[in-house]
Write a protein that holds these residues in place. Sequence first.
Motif, PDB file in Angstrom:
ATOM      1  N   TYR A   1      -5.586   9.506   1.809  1.00  0.00           N
ATOM      2  CA  TYR A   1      -4.240   9.047   1.438  1.00  0.00           C
ATOM      3  C   TYR A   1      -3.188  10.069   1.858  1.00  0.00           C
ATOM      4  CZ  TYR A   1      -6.288   5.343  -1.427  1.00  0.00           C
ATOM      5  OH  TYR A   1      -6.958   4.230  -1.868  1.00  0.00           O
TER       6      TYR A   1
ATOM      7  N   TYR B   1      -3.435  -3.482  -6.272  1.00  0.00           N
ATOM      8  CA  TYR B   1      -2.718  -2.246  -6.618  1.00  0.00           C
ATOM      9  C   TYR B   1      -1.879  -2.397  -7.893  1.00  0.00           C
ATOM     10  CZ  TYR B   1      -4.040  -0.899  -1.888  1.00  0.00           C
ATOM     11  OH  TYR B   1      -4.753  -0.625  -0.740  1.00  0.00           O
TER      12      TYR B   1
ATOM     13  N   PRO C   1      -2.674   5.929  -9.188  1.00  0.00           N
ATOM     14  CA  PRO C   1      -2.391   5.992  -7.748  1.00  0.00           C
ATOM     15  C   PRO C   1      -2.807   7.328  -7.145  1.00  0.00           C
ATOM     16  CG  PRO C   1      -0.514   5.089  -8.950  1.00  0.00           C
ATOM     17  CD  PRO C   1      -1.477   5.588  -9.978  1.00  0.00           C
TER      18      PRO C   1
ATOM     19  N   TYR D   1      -8.196   2.435  -7.415  1.00  0.00           N
ATOM     20  CA  TYR D   1      -7.979   2.965  -6.079  1.00  0.00           C
ATOM     21  C   TYR D   1      -9.266   3.671  -5.651  1.00  0.00           C
ATOM     22  CZ  TYR D   1      -3.018   2.259  -7.182  1.00  0.00           C
ATOM     23  OH  TYR D   1      -1.808   1.716  -7.527  1.00  0.00           O
TER      24      TYR D   1
ATOM     25  N   ASP E   1     -11.041   6.422  -2.678  1.00  0.00           N
ATOM     26  CA  ASP E   1     -11.081   7.275  -1.488  1.00  0.00           C
ATOM     27  C   ASP E   1     -12.544   7.467  -1.139  1.00  0.00           C
ATOM     28  OD1 ASP E   1     -10.818   9.065   0.544  1.00  0.00           O
ATOM     29  OD2 ASP E   1      -9.830  10.629  -0.613  1.00  0.00           O
TER      30      ASP E   1
ATOM     31  N   VAL F   1       0.821  -1.205   0.000  1.00  0.00           N
ATOM     32  CA  VAL F   1       0.000   0.000   0.000  1.00  0.00           C
ATOM     33  C   VAL F   1       0.861   1.262   0.000  1.00  0.00           C
ATOM     34  CG1 VAL F   1      -1.792   1.265   1.236  1.00  0.00           C
ATOM     35  CG2 VAL F   1      -1.852  -1.225   1.180  1.00  0.00           C
TER      36      VAL F   1
ATOM     37  N   TYR G   1      -3.278  -1.636 -11.101  1.00  0.00           N
ATOM     38  CA  TYR G   1      -4.337  -1.182 -11.990  1.00  0.00           C
ATOM     39  C   TYR G   1      -3.769  -0.480 -13.230  1.00  0.00           C
ATOM     40  CZ  TYR G   1      -6.396  -1.822  -7.388  1.00  0.00           C
ATOM     41  OH  TYR G   1      -6.750  -2.331  -6.161  1.00  0.00           O
TER      42      TYR G   1
END
Length: 964
Positions: free
Chosen positions: A500, A684, A779, A758, A760, A190, A686
Amino acid sequence: MAPRYKDGDVVLAFSGKWVSWAHTGAAYAAFLSALIVGCSIHYNKIVQNEWYGYPEEWFPSVSATIGDRYPERSFFMLFIAITSGPRFALVGLWYLLTARLNSSLPNAVAFMGLFRTLTCGGWTYITSTDNHDWHDILMISYLIATVPWTLGCIALSPNNFKAVKYRKYLAGAFFGTLVPLVYFFIQHKVHRVPGAYTTYAFFEWALILFDVAFDAVTAIDFDTFELIVRDRKGLSKGYVYKLPNSSQQVLKTIRENEKDKPIGQIFSQVFSWSSLFDAAADVYIGFVFWSMLTSLGLVVWFITDTDFPLWHMGISGYEAMIMATVSPFMLAIRSFRSLVLNDLRLFHLMSLVGLLAYLVVNPVVRLFMVGFGIWMSSLSWAATWCLEARQPAHLESKILAWTIGLLTSSVVKFANHTNNPIWPTSHSDNGGWNGLGFIIAVSAVLRSTRAPVLRSQQITQKRSNFQSLLPSLGIAGLFFGMHSLLSDSSTMILWSWEGYPVRGPISAPHGAWTIAAMGLGLLVGLFREDLASSWKFYGIGSVGAAILTEKTNWFGYYGGLVLAAYLMAVSIPLTSLASRQNPGTTFGFGFLLYNFMTLFHVWVVAYAFVPGGPMVREHTDWVMATTMILVGCGVFSVSSSSAAQTRRPATSPNVQKQRTYYLYILGLLQLLSISIAYLRFPTYDYTPYHKDDRIFTAGIWTIHFSLDNDMWSSEYRMRDIIKELELDVVGLLESDLQRIIMGNRDTTQFLAEDLGMYVDYGPGPNKHTWGAALLSKFPIVNSTHHLLPSPVGELAPAIHATLDIYGELVDVFVFHSGQEEDPEDRRLQSEYLADLMGSTSRPAILLSYLVTKPLEGNYNTYVSERSGMHDIDPSDWDRWCEYILYKGLRRTGYARVSRSTITDTELQVGKFKVGEKPAEAEKIRDKMIEESQVPEGMRFPALFRGEGVRGHAYHVFDEPRYFA
């Protein structure tokens, strides 16, 4: 000369300990030989990972060492194949050593030993390159089976102090290593911390060493065995030896007395499949109760307008259906109570009408079916507890079934990305298993209620309403706390989410931590009821509640875990005491207070739409404090009640027998949650849709809480259109579903994992907004959450995220403005956001819901020199809510896509090219071109032209617009 038996010569005799040493030597040789060969030949390759190589990473992981490269993989496979023989022998000898009459534990441990051996062969010979899914499934199956194998071996250890000591040390080291192992893996995967994977590798190798060493301890125990090879016919001596009519048993099972261990007391009962099915049936009925209850808020919340759900945003009248839980009030009527108690099967069966609501298209009828189901289920459960009040072991079983039913619901939702497959909003096309769920429910009720029960007149106790008051308050607080915080494993995680870089837990895999805390709390309530009902433990739970409410990131979540364990622990003594009181008052009034708590919990965010709402605006702290005060009333009633001293001894054989099967189910659920966490861990890795063209497509969509216009869960339909439109970045508004009225869901989990993005979540459910979320193929380097000025109306959430798009940092803003009724709020919000957008010199885009007309009013604050932002298409006059703005990027295309019946708001999308700034002159910047002038990779999908697909089509312009 070898000793001679009457039925043959002994050719070979050796101590059983050599089986253990052979297993240990071959296993270590497999891993260490691969490590030595790999480091000698392919060092730089096996220390390389997806982020870093040598010198940042300098020690290889186990998987990299034994993976696909020749010859280290061959060394490993050769020795691991040799290990299999001693491994099967080790499991067999352990069973012979520990097998006892009337004990099911040795059988279970032996089965786990065989299962581990087979799965080890599976993940060894099927690498992640061969078949990634099967490699992962077999690997996690091996790790999960290690838990019962390890605990079972410790429980069955013969009376040998040295062996028991080593097993405990090695087991503690093994399980203790898992914590830093997961931590450093997350740091690598991560946070992409250089060197974290090397540290992770050391813990991974330590796990291997501890695992093999644990089994090596059997050498101490197996020294009691002598393994003998006999030549029964004399062929090894050159002559034929006559075979006797019957042979004698050479090896005899070593019997030793068990030590007085609690785990041994629990699992040493005679195993009964019938009893296990009885426990499973009870738990499933509990699961059905929680499934129907958690779906009620969804179907009530939906029905506010027949054309567009949720559009009215006010009191509709259907909210009265939340009162369906107060049906236990009817148990105050003696004749009716007698009817219910003497025919519980009928009432439980009638409650299953709620599961059939999915068959009805009309949302209103569906709501009433769910309400009827909850009415009957609440009545049936209260009556069940009342019925068993004088049978402590049976009462405890029913309480366990109800609480484990909640945990089952959380596990099922964890596996289904926060959706429940038997909800009335589910069907076969969106992941539902409604028909199967109903069939199992009918079978469970028929099995659970088949045994005769005592007559109600024999067990009904006369209690005054005053005596029942405090327990009812405790039930209200407990029930609300369990529903609002524990009905989904990610709720408390999202309370602590701050964006993040990741500084706290994430929904997967850490949802398994929430489930583990719930299970641990249940064990405390079961084995230490005195502690669970103590003021000391209440104080600890209250501190956990305060930390969850006031803090964020890991510290806040740790408070949530404490609270989760406390609520599950105290559920046993509180429900047990309440069952001995007047059921009409205790459960009827308790559930009524729970309903008011539910409204309280909604009003703190929906204050702008309900009478008196501003009085409790943004006061989640008041909700939490009230919850704990109510639970405290229940704790006071338990501590002052004589019932607390009438509990049966915890060591009662009957009680132990009753508990065993519920603990089996609880353990299985914990193992399932670990498996789900492993399988759902984000990859992760992508990839954007048009990487070669350096184009990204961004969209904004108001999804109205992921229920379509026909009251079906809409995640699958949303996924399809986002994928077909090839969206790399998408902002979702009205997306916060982590409340009782929305089913404690999170649509973004499914979309992010299925689409490979990802995510949020934006401001969490304790921030009192309707939600804003961001999904990105790129990202998310950093993100901050904002609550914009809202002196009168609802809070306006915003996300400011920085994305790494093809190596360039781009700021993305996702924003939901306030309501039309509050112009001053919207003016203040436009100024705040304009300053926020103007504060960055990086390229930026705004994906928003602005509630303004183009070129008028607040629009000129958003699109201004103050913000530096441009409108994606100033000529599009037919807008009111959704807008896309940008700066520092070359905008190449814009389209509006119809919603079908997913929501009441269209999807707007724009295409941008990184590395090319827009023209300064407005006329040049907004010059449109024909699609034929646009390269193929920069065009919008042709799928949505004309009539489009599934009700989605380009509209307003009837085709996308492209810009020079």
